[in-house]
Design an enzyme around this catalytic site. Structure first.
Site, short mmCIF file in Angstrom:
data_model
loop_
_atom_site.label_atom_id
_atom_site.label_comp_id
_atom_site.label_asym_id
_atom_site.label_seq_id
_atom_site.Cartn_x
_atom_site.Cartn_y
_atom_site.Cartn_z
N CYS A 37 0.65 -0.97 -0.25
CA CYS A 37 0.45 -0.32 -0.17
C CYS A 37 0.91 1.00 0.37
O CYS A 37 0.52 2.51 -0.08
CB CYS A 37 -0.87 0.09 1.37
SG CYS A 37 -2.64 -1.30 1.07
N HIS A 78 -11.29 10.07 -9.95
CA HIS A 78 -10.31 10.64 -10.48
C HIS A 78 -9.14 11.28 -9.97
O HIS A 78 -8.26 12.60 -10.78
CB HIS A 78 -10.91 11.15 -11.94
CG HIS A 78 -11.24 10.14 -12.55
ND1 HIS A 78 -12.42 9.20 -11.89
CD2 HIS A 78 -10.49 9.44 -13.52
CE1 HIS A 78 -12.55 8.58 -12.82
NE2 HIS A 78 -11.50 8.35 -13.59
N GLU A 129 -13.78 -0.48 -0.22
CA GLU A 129 -12.62 0.01 -0.51
C GLU A 129 -11.90 -0.90 -1.49
O GLU A 129 -11.38 -0.98 -2.80
CB GLU A 129 -11.24 0.26 0.60
CG GLU A 129 -9.96 0.72 -0.32
CD GLU A 129 -9.36 0.97 0.51
OE1 GLU A 129 -8.42 2.06 1.05
OE2 GLU A 129 -8.07 -0.05 1.01
ZN LIG Z 1 -5.65 1.32 -0.80
#
Ligand SMILES: [Zn+2]
Length: 144
Positions: A37, A78, A129
């Site tokens: 990450c 975006h 997510e």
């Molecule tokens: Zn992530």
């Protein structure tokens, strides 16, 4: 979009409105323990925002659905979340983790709700997510 009912804590408000939308954004977690990450990558975030209240406004709305979506979608879609002023690479309280993004969405929405005459409040923000992970942010005190 698939219709879905999200878990909401019991409450005594007369009206409960839920708004679903999604946005695509990139982020990275600036910490050595964050593993993969740490590298910039993207997600399609699915959001459900729960707003409650006892009074409607002059148009018969608790809150305008579109106004709620615009607050978040226009700001984050975006974009690279780390570049937004709400987040920081120096303070873990403001790293754009799922938890912090959910809290930040809550803060943006609740700040807006404070400006409305009928004073609705945000009860929770559900933020998915990935297909297998989501976070729910609920304020310790509703309306703060
Ligand atoms: Zn992530």
């Amino acid at each position: 979009m698939m219709q879905q009912i999200y878990p909401v804590s019991p409450h005594s408000y007369a009206y409960e409105l839920n708004k679903d939308f999604h946005f695509a954004a990139a982020h990275y977690i600036p910490h050595e323990d964050a593993g993969k990450c740490k590298v910039t990558h993207g997600h399609t975030y699915f959001t459900n925002i729960t707003i409650v209240g006892d009074d409607l406004d002059d148009t018969g709305f608790l809150v305008n659905f579109k106004a709620i979506k615009d607050l978040i979608h226009k700001r984050f879609d975006h974009e690279i979340l780390n570049k937004d002023a709400a987040f920081s690479d120096d303070d873990a309280t403001f790293f754009p983790t799922t938890e912090v993004v959910a809290r930040t969405i809550y803060e943006i929405v609740q700040d807006y709700l404070h400006t409305l005459s009928n004073q609705p409040v945000c009860l929770q923000v559900y933020l998915r997510e990935t297909p297998t992970s989501y976070c729910i942010y609920r304020p310790k005190e509703v309306g703060k």
